[in-house]
Design an enzyme around this catalytic site. Structure first.
Site, PDB file in Angstrom:
ATOM      1  N   CYS A   2       0.518  -0.794  -0.361  1.00 54.05           N
ATOM      2  CA  CYS A   2       0.156  -0.454   0.192  1.00 54.05           C
ATOM      3  C   CYS A   2       0.747   1.650   0.032  1.00 54.05           C
ATOM      4  CB  CYS A   2      -0.875  -0.089   1.334  1.00 54.05           C
ATOM      5  SG  CYS A   2      -1.602  -1.411   1.970  1.00 54.05           S
ATOM      6  N   ARG A  27       3.468   0.273  -6.861  1.00 49.06           N
ATOM      7  CA  ARG A  27       3.514  -0.412  -5.812  1.00 49.06           C
ATOM      8  C   ARG A  27       2.470  -1.259  -6.199  1.00 49.06           C
ATOM      9  NH1 ARG A  27       6.050   2.534  -1.456  1.00 49.06           N
ATOM     10  NH2 ARG A  27       5.050   1.822   0.376  1.00 49.06           N
ATOM     11  N   TRP A  74      -3.762  -2.464  -1.075  1.00 42.96           N
ATOM     12  CA  TRP A  74      -3.659  -3.790  -1.851  1.00 42.96           C
ATOM     13  C   TRP A  74      -4.657  -4.430  -0.607  1.00 42.96           C
ATOM     14  CZ3 TRP A  74      -2.436  -5.731  -6.252  1.00 42.96           C
ATOM     15  CH2 TRP A  74      -2.052  -6.309  -6.784  1.00 42.96           C
ATOM     16  N   ASN A 100      -0.548   0.942   6.481  1.00 40.55           N
ATOM     17  CA  ASN A 100       0.467   0.178   5.679  1.00 40.55           C
ATOM     18  C   ASN A 100       0.144  -1.283   6.847  1.00 40.55           C
ATOM     19  OD1 ASN A 100       0.256   1.102   3.498  1.00 40.55           O
ATOM     20  ND2 ASN A 100       2.047   2.326   3.740  1.00 40.55           N
ATOM     21  N   GLY A 101      -0.024  -2.853   6.224  1.00 40.88           N
ATOM     22  CA  GLY A 101       0.949  -4.101   7.459  1.00 40.88           C
ATOM     23  C   GLY A 101      -0.729  -4.957   7.329  1.00 40.88           C
ATOM     24  N   GLU A 486      17.132 -14.803 -13.492  1.00 43.71           N
ATOM     25  CA  GLU A 486      17.006 -13.516 -14.313  1.00 43.71           C
ATOM     26  C   GLU A 486      16.178 -13.859 -15.740  1.00 43.71           C
ATOM     27  OE1 GLU A 486      16.321 -11.434 -11.753  1.00 43.71           O
ATOM     28  OE2 GLU A 486      16.047 -10.072 -13.154  1.00 43.71           O
ATOM     29  N   LYS A 490      12.143 -12.239 -15.028  1.00 40.05           N
ATOM     30  CA  LYS A 490      11.882 -10.826 -16.630  1.00 40.05           C
ATOM     31  C   LYS A 490      10.517 -11.647 -16.766  1.00 40.05           C
ATOM     32  CE  LYS A 490      13.350  -8.206 -14.445  1.00 40.05           C
ATOM     33  NZ  LYS A 490      13.777  -8.747 -13.179  1.00 40.05           N
ATOM     34  N   GLU A 493       7.506 -12.448 -14.869  1.00 42.93           N
ATOM     35  CA  GLU A 493       6.720 -11.178 -14.576  1.00 42.93           C
ATOM     36  C   GLU A 493       6.007 -10.690 -15.074  1.00 42.93           C
ATOM     37  OE1 GLU A 493       8.741  -9.354 -11.748  1.00 42.93           O
ATOM     38  OE2 GLU A 493      10.306  -9.054 -12.952  1.00 42.93           O
ATOM     39  N   HIS A 509      18.685 -34.171 -17.523  1.00 47.21           N
ATOM     40  CA  HIS A 509      18.323 -34.706 -16.807  1.00 47.21           C
ATOM     41  C   HIS A 509      16.672 -34.439 -16.175  1.00 47.21           C
ATOM     42  CE1 HIS A 509      22.589 -35.804 -15.593  1.00 47.21           C
ATOM     43  NE2 HIS A 509      22.632 -34.341 -15.497  1.00 47.21           N
ATOM     44  N   LYS A 608       5.148  -3.460  -6.165  1.00 47.79           N
ATOM     45  CA  LYS A 608       7.612  -3.294  -6.068  1.00 47.79           C
ATOM     46  C   LYS A 608       8.078  -3.798  -4.469  1.00 47.79           C
ATOM     47  CE  LYS A 608      11.055  -2.284  -8.420  1.00 47.79           C
ATOM     48  NZ  LYS A 608      11.829  -2.310  -8.761  1.00 47.79           N
TER      49      LYS A 608
END
Ligand code: AGP
Length: 613
Positions: A2, A27, A74, A100-101, A486, A490, A493, A509, A608
């Site tokens: 948030c 965010r 959020w 927030n939290g 990585e 990218k 996501e 394998h 984020k």
């Protein structure tokens, strides 16, 4: 995660708050609201949806005042809706809260308050906080005392901002644990509060970052900081170097695109002032590392999440190779559960762009409790990770807004390289010749990155070829095995294509069974010590009908004869090659997501900074 924005001063609070919330949109959120004290009444506008919806409400029924708070939520407890959106009013209507939290004990508190006759208006955990403050305000306590008493009941991590008509000349803010930051900005005769700097950067660069367990009483002319019992505490006012423009998109359609292209500057800045190219000496002052300390380190752990963990994997390879210190790389969310064997001769390095990632902070706490030397590589100045470290390296990339991390991936790659050289040098294991060679390679990096960016059009063509696939495999080996992870992260996501990074040697394998014409394979095959093995990987994938996209070094005449597409990178010293090999993969993911018409900067389900475990 948030977003919170607060204002107190001579201006109309409403536009300042709405504009600040817009700077926190990256965010991720699903409802938004604003509260302003106007003519001794608290006016609230809030609804599910984006800030455009909130702006409509504000235009329909304007609210004006010189003190206010706003919030983007959020949803965690209670679906996104007007009644669950923040800010939340206490029953008396004299106090309002943005939060927030997660209140971990909210059920007990809700029962306790309901038994006292409180009628809850939302399904949120948050509302118990403002009802507790209301309870104590009715007992004729001061506003901050009422807030302190309320907070003493809470379990969990919180960022809290409160207003009250009983004392309408102040904003009360508090930080408990790691639910994202609470920052107080100092203006001229006005003050700002936010959960993150970009919200208020255009107004001020003078910032006070609350520590966990601190409360701020913010008036027009300044801020007082105390602990949660009201005892005044020391606090530092930082002048942050980030400029407001840096937090804007400029001519780019997405923050991520802008930040990919900022990598020449960010790599220059993360190297700048830290390397003496004549002597080959590396200077990382904020690490507070002496030769004696460096010599006593006999083991290192690197811990991080997501993209930062991939930088950690490269860091492990570089520190072991250059400084000959054994390094373990641990995903932060696993680190503390393995009861790691740490002591005062162990160095733990946490890597985190935001410096607020709950899993990473929890791993750092584990290191502190076991007396390890605790370092961090962090981008956000004043973040919790930076503050609890014994020493840190600042990424120096400027604000990274796009959820998908790009420049905050390549910067720590260079930071761990410099750390490896510094450690080897302080331990007396690096002669001047070798030291100068390693450091002189660093000088090349910004230009090499620039040459990768110059090839964006070619990469975009490959994006057209791949954009409709549902799966993709990324293969890398040695120093570029993390590049495969990585590159896959990218893609997955921001394009929502199922992408998997894999050590190339593992293909035989199992995963090779996946390869057919519906499974494109990105093979990272620059001219490094593993080139020959990677070349045969391409041949194996082609033999099974796979479509191969190869990351290859400019001038390679063989790979184009077997790969379907080539993403060219300039020749790069192999220990720094992850910096260049990742850039075309960032660009590829960006264009595929953009071509799929997706929200590149705010991908679904992602935030984020993940400040919840
Ligand atoms: C990377 O693109 C993602 N946004 C995510 O994996 C991120 O790297 C991770 O959450 C760690 O964030 P931090 O660097 O702020 O700790």
């Amino acid at each position: 995660m948030c977003g919170i924005v607060g204002y107190i001063g001579p201006q109309d609070a409403t536009p300042i708050i709405l504009n600040g919330l817009r700077r926190l949109e990256y965010r991720g959120y699903d409802s938004a609201g604003i509260a302003v004290i106007e003519d001794d009444e608290i006016e609230v506008r809030r609804d599910a949806g984006k800030l455009d919806r909130l702006a409509e409400l504000v235009n329909e029924v304007p609210l004006h005042g010189q003190i206010g708070i706003g919030h983007t939520r959020w949803a965690t407890h209670g679906e996104p809706s007007a009644r669950n959106a923040h800010p939340h009013l206490g029953t008396s209507g004299k106090v309002v809260l943005a939060h927030n939290g997660i209140v971990e004990n909210y059920k007990d508190l809700r029962e306790e308050l309901s038994a006292e006759g409180v009628e809850f208006k939302s399904e949120t955990d948050t509302e118990v906080i403002v009802q507790l403050v209301d309870r104590y305000l009715s007992l004729e306590m001061s506003f901050e005392e009422a807030a302190q008493r309320a907070i003493s009941h809470l379990q969990g991590a919180h960022g809290i901002v409160l207003l009250s008509t009983k004392e309408a000349d102040k904003i009360v803010a508090a930080r408990i644990g790691n639910a994202g930051g609470v920052v107080v900005g100092r203006g001229e005769g006005e003050m700002f509060v936010a959960s993150d700097m970009p919200a208020i950067l255009e107004h001020t660069r003078q910032m006070v970052f609350l520590e966990s367990g601190q409360m701020a009483v913010v008036r027009r002319d300044g801020v007082e900081v105390s602990d949660l019992k009201g005892e005044p505490t020391e606090f530092e006012e930082h002048t942050v170097a980030w400029d407001p423009v840096a937090a804007e998109k400029g001519e780019y359609r997405h923050f991520m695109h802008k930040e990919i292209h900022e990598q020449v500057r960010s790599l220059t800045d993360t190297i700048g002032g830290r390397v003496d190219f004549d002597s080959g000496r590396v200077h990382l002052e904020q690490l507070n590392l002496s030769p004696e300390q460096a010599k006593k380190i006999n083991k290192m752990f690197i811990t991080a999440c997501g993209t930062a963990s991939h930088a950690g994997m490269v860091g492990k390879a570089l520190i072991e190779r250059i400084a000959r210190i054994p390094v373990e790389m641990d995903i932060a969310s696993e680190f503390r559960y393995r009861d790691p064997i740490l002591d005062e001769n162990t160095a733990v390095l946490a890597i985190s762009q935001s410096g607020e990632t709950a899993d990473t902070l929890a791993a750092m706490e584990e290191a502190r409790q076991k007396d390890a030397i605790l370092w961090s590589i962090v981008n956000v100045i004043g973040s919790q990770a930076m503050r609890i470290s014994d020493g840190y390296i600042s990424m120096q990339t400027g604000p990274e807004i796009g959820v998908a991390s790009t420049k905050a991936y390549t910067a720590p790659l260079v930071d761990v390289y410099m750390l490896a050289v510094l450690l080897a040098d302080l331990r007396g294991d690096l002669d001047e010749k070798r030291r100068c060679e390693l450091v002189s390679d660093l000088r090349l990096v910004p230009d090499l990155a620039s040459r990768c960016l110059d090839r964006e059009d070619e990469v975009e063509e490959v994006a057209w070829a791949l954009k409709d696939f549902s799966h993709c495999l990324y293969l890398g080996r040695g120093i570029n095995m993390p590049t495969a992870y990585e590159g896959a992260l990218k893609l997955k996501e921001i394009s929502y294509i199922h992408a998997e990074g894999y050590p190339a040697g593992e293909m035989k394998h199992g995963p090779i069974a996946l390869i057919d014409e519906d499974m494109p394979v990105v093979v990272i095959a620059p001219r490094d010590p593993w080139y020959d093995k990677m070349f045969s990987q391409i041949e194996q994938a082609k033999a099974r009908g796979g479509i191969v996209v190869a990351v290859a070094t400019e001038g390679d005449e063989v790979i184009p004869t077997v790969a379907d597409h080539v993403l060219w990178v300039p020749h790069t010293p192999w220990m720094l090659s992850p910096v260049t090999t990742v850039i075309p993969l960032q660009i590829l993911a960006y264009h595929i997501a953009a071509l799929r018409g997706l929200d590149v900067d705010q991908p679904r389900n992602l935030a984020k900074s993940v400040t919840v475990e």
